[in-house]
Motif scaffolding. Structure first.
Motif, PDB file in Angstrom:
ATOM      1  N   VAL A  62      -1.284   8.955  -6.560  1.00  0.00           N
ATOM      2  CA  VAL A  62      -1.088  10.415  -6.569  1.00  0.00           C
ATOM      3  C   VAL A  62      -0.507  10.856  -7.906  1.00  0.00           C
ATOM      4  O   VAL A  62      -0.900  11.888  -8.459  1.00  0.00           O
ATOM      5  N   ALA A  63       0.402  10.064  -8.459  1.00  0.00           N
ATOM      6  CA  ALA A  63       0.997  10.404  -9.756  1.00  0.00           C
ATOM      7  C   ALA A  63      -0.065  10.402 -10.854  1.00  0.00           C
ATOM      8  O   ALA A  63      -0.030  11.249 -11.757  1.00  0.00           O
ATOM      9  N   GLN A  64      -1.023   9.470 -10.773  1.00  0.00           N
ATOM     10  CA  GLN A  64      -2.110   9.451 -11.755  1.00  0.00           C
ATOM     11  C   GLN A  64      -2.973  10.702 -11.616  1.00  0.00           C
ATOM     12  O   GLN A  64      -3.426  11.268 -12.612  1.00  0.00           O
ATOM     13  N   PHE A  65      -3.174  11.158 -10.385  1.00  0.00           N
ATOM     14  CA  PHE A  65      -3.889  12.412 -10.159  1.00  0.00           C
ATOM     15  C   PHE A  65      -3.111  13.581 -10.752  1.00  0.00           C
ATOM     16  O   PHE A  65      -3.686  14.467 -11.393  1.00  0.00           O
ATOM     17  N   LYS A  66      -1.804  13.585 -10.589  1.00  0.00           N
ATOM     18  CA  LYS A  66      -0.974  14.707 -11.048  1.00  0.00           C
ATOM     19  C   LYS A  66      -0.842  14.767 -12.569  1.00  0.00           C
ATOM     20  O   LYS A  66      -0.309  15.739 -13.097  1.00  0.00           O
ATOM     21  N   MET A  67      -1.352  13.758 -13.278  1.00  0.00           N
ATOM     22  CA  MET A  67      -1.352  13.819 -14.732  1.00  0.00           C
ATOM     23  C   MET A  67      -2.434  14.764 -15.246  1.00  0.00           C
ATOM     24  O   MET A  67      -2.448  15.111 -16.426  1.00  0.00           O
ATOM     25  N   ASN A  91      -8.190  -0.576  -5.732  1.00  0.00           N
ATOM     26  CA  ASN A  91      -7.888  -1.139  -4.423  1.00  0.00           C
ATOM     27  C   ASN A  91      -8.316  -0.139  -3.363  1.00  0.00           C
ATOM     28  O   ASN A  91      -7.861   1.005  -3.362  1.00  0.00           O
ATOM     29  N   ASN A  92      -9.186  -0.566  -2.454  1.00  0.00           N
ATOM     30  CA  ASN A  92      -9.739   0.335  -1.451  1.00  0.00           C
ATOM     31  C   ASN A  92      -8.676   0.853  -0.481  1.00  0.00           C
ATOM     32  O   ASN A  92      -8.687   2.026  -0.114  1.00  0.00           O
ATOM     33  N   GLU A  93      -7.752  -0.018  -0.057  1.00  0.00           N
ATOM     34  CA  GLU A  93      -6.717   0.422   0.878  1.00  0.00           C
ATOM     35  C   GLU A  93      -5.805   1.464   0.233  1.00  0.00           C
ATOM     36  O   GLU A  93      -5.414   2.446   0.866  1.00  0.00           O
ATOM     37  N   ILE A  94      -5.474   1.256  -1.031  1.00  0.00           N
ATOM     38  CA  ILE A  94      -4.656   2.237  -1.748  1.00  0.00           C
ATOM     39  C   ILE A  94      -5.436   3.536  -1.902  1.00  0.00           C
ATOM     40  O   ILE A  94      -4.882   4.627  -1.760  1.00  0.00           O
ATOM     41  N   ALA A  95      -6.732   3.434  -2.168  1.00  0.00           N
ATOM     42  CA  ALA A  95      -7.568   4.634  -2.307  1.00  0.00           C
ATOM     43  C   ALA A  95      -7.602   5.432  -1.011  1.00  0.00           C
ATOM     44  O   ALA A  95      -7.531   6.668  -1.028  1.00  0.00           O
ATOM     45  N   PHE A 110     -14.381   8.598  -3.656  1.00  0.00           N
ATOM     46  CA  PHE A 110     -14.131   9.647  -4.642  1.00  0.00           C
ATOM     47  C   PHE A 110     -12.908   9.285  -5.479  1.00  0.00           C
ATOM     48  O   PHE A 110     -12.933   9.375  -6.713  1.00  0.00           O
ATOM     49  N   VAL A 111     -11.834   8.866  -4.807  1.00  0.00           N
ATOM     50  CA  VAL A 111     -10.592   8.487  -5.503  1.00  0.00           C
ATOM     51  C   VAL A 111     -10.838   7.285  -6.408  1.00  0.00           C
ATOM     52  O   VAL A 111     -10.359   7.247  -7.551  1.00  0.00           O
ATOM     53  N   ILE A 112     -11.602   6.320  -5.923  1.00  0.00           N
ATOM     54  CA  ILE A 112     -11.918   5.139  -6.737  1.00  0.00           C
ATOM     55  C   ILE A 112     -12.740   5.540  -7.955  1.00  0.00           C
ATOM     56  O   ILE A 112     -12.477   5.083  -9.075  1.00  0.00           O
ATOM     57  N   ALA A 113     -13.734   6.414  -7.772  1.00  0.00           N
ATOM     58  CA  ALA A 113     -14.586   6.848  -8.878  1.00  0.00           C
ATOM     59  C   ALA A 113     -13.783   7.575  -9.961  1.00  0.00           C
ATOM     60  O   ALA A 113     -14.106   7.473 -11.148  1.00  0.00           O
ATOM     61  N   LYS A 114     -12.757   8.288  -9.560  1.00  0.00           N
ATOM     62  CA  LYS A 114     -11.923   9.003 -10.527  1.00  0.00           C
ATOM     63  C   LYS A 114     -10.955   8.077 -11.256  1.00  0.00           C
ATOM     64  O   LYS A 114     -10.338   8.465 -12.237  1.00  0.00           O
ATOM     65  N   GLY A 115     -10.793   6.844 -10.752  1.00  0.00           N
ATOM     66  CA  GLY A 115      -9.925   5.872 -11.406  1.00  0.00           C
ATOM     67  C   GLY A 115      -8.474   5.931 -10.969  1.00  0.00           C
ATOM     68  O   GLY A 115      -7.639   5.188 -11.479  1.00  0.00           O
ATOM     69  N   TRP A 116      -8.147   6.757 -10.032  1.00  0.00           N
ATOM     70  CA  TRP A 116      -6.752   6.914  -9.606  1.00  0.00           C
ATOM     71  C   TRP A 116      -6.264   5.725  -8.791  1.00  0.00           C
ATOM     72  O   TRP A 116      -5.074   5.459  -8.732  1.00  0.00           O
ATOM     73  N   ILE A 165       0.842  -1.202   0.000  1.00  0.00           N
ATOM     74  CA  ILE A 165       0.000   0.000   0.000  1.00  0.00           C
ATOM     75  C   ILE A 165       0.875   1.250   0.000  1.00  0.00           C
ATOM     76  O   ILE A 165       0.622   2.191  -0.746  1.00  0.00           O
ATOM     77  N   SER A 166       1.923   1.235   0.811  1.00  0.00           N
ATOM     78  CA  SER A 166       2.827   2.387   0.874  1.00  0.00           C
ATOM     79  C   SER A 166       3.541   2.623  -0.452  1.00  0.00           C
ATOM     80  O   SER A 166       3.813   3.759  -0.822  1.00  0.00           O
ATOM     81  N   ALA A 167       3.835   1.547  -1.160  1.00  0.00           N
ATOM     82  CA  ALA A 167       4.522   1.675  -2.447  1.00  0.00           C
ATOM     83  C   ALA A 167       3.583   2.111  -3.563  1.00  0.00           C
ATOM     84  O   ALA A 167       3.994   2.839  -4.476  1.00  0.00           O
ATOM     85  N   MET A 168       2.318   1.691  -3.497  1.00  0.00           N
ATOM     86  CA  MET A 168       1.400   1.967  -4.597  1.00  0.00           C
ATOM     87  C   MET A 168       0.620   3.273  -4.441  1.00  0.00           C
ATOM     88  O   MET A 168       0.156   3.834  -5.430  1.00  0.00           O
ATOM     89  N   ALA A 169       0.473   3.777  -3.235  1.00  0.00           N
ATOM     90  CA  ALA A 169      -0.271   5.032  -3.035  1.00  0.00           C
ATOM     91  C   ALA A 169       0.360   6.198  -3.804  1.00  0.00           C
ATOM     92  O   ALA A 169      -0.370   6.996  -4.396  1.00  0.00           O
ATOM     93  N   PRO A 170       1.693   6.317  -3.853  1.00  0.00           N
ATOM     94  CA  PRO A 170       2.266   7.395  -4.670  1.00  0.00           C
ATOM     95  C   PRO A 170       1.960   7.256  -6.170  1.00  0.00           C
ATOM     96  O   PRO A 170       1.897   8.258  -6.880  1.00  0.00           O
ATOM     97  N   VAL A 171       1.733   6.025  -6.640  1.00  0.00           N
ATOM     98  CA  VAL A 171       1.328   5.826  -8.038  1.00  0.00           C
ATOM     99  C   VAL A 171      -0.048   6.436  -8.245  1.00  0.00           C
ATOM    100  O   VAL A 171      -0.310   7.096  -9.268  1.00  0.00           O
TER     101      VAL A 171
END
Length: 122
Positions: free
Chosen positions: A60-65, A105-109, A89-95, A52-58
């Motif tokens: 955020v990076a998808q958001f920053k696109m 993934n809910n935990e990543i969201a 909200f994050v899941i609905a946006k696809g990030w 989760i710690s490794a994938m959460a920045p991914v």
């Protein structure tokens, strides 16, 4: 010929047995010693947390696109959501859907929403 057992043998054996029992009780009660099942549970939880710690920045990076204007609008909308709905909200946006995965993934969201909320304070 009879074998003579030294007088200290019996107290020594009892001392060893009692000492082993005390070390076991103290070790398990303080968490210094754990069973194999507990160790596996701890390893699984640690692995999940690391993922989760490794994938959460991914996420955020998808958001920053997004363009800067869209980022501002999305952060405002995220901030307006109640704290327990921000992961939705994050899941609905696809990030929270990681590259190579079909499902979010809910935990990543949840972690991503927290990281995005940190961006709103800057």
């Amino acid at each position: 010929m009879a074998i003579e057992i030294p007088a200290w043998t019996k107290p020594g054996i009892w001392g060893g047995i009692i000492g082993a029992a005390l070390i076991t009780i103290v070790g398990f009660s303080t968490g210094s010693v754990v069973s194999g099942g507990t160790a596996q549970e701890m390893a699984d939880a640690s692995g999940k947390e690391a993922t989760i710690s490794a994938m959460a920045p991914v996420c955020v990076a998808q958001f920053k696109m997004l363009s800067p204007n869209n980022q501002t609008a999305e952060l405002t909308a995220l901030k307006a959501e109640s704290s327990y709905k921000r992961d939705d909200f994050v899941i609905a946006k696809g990030w929270a859907t990681m590259p190579g995965s079909d499902e979010p993934n809910n935990e990543i969201a949840q972690r991503c929403a927290s990281l995005l909320m940190d961006l709103t304070t800057n």
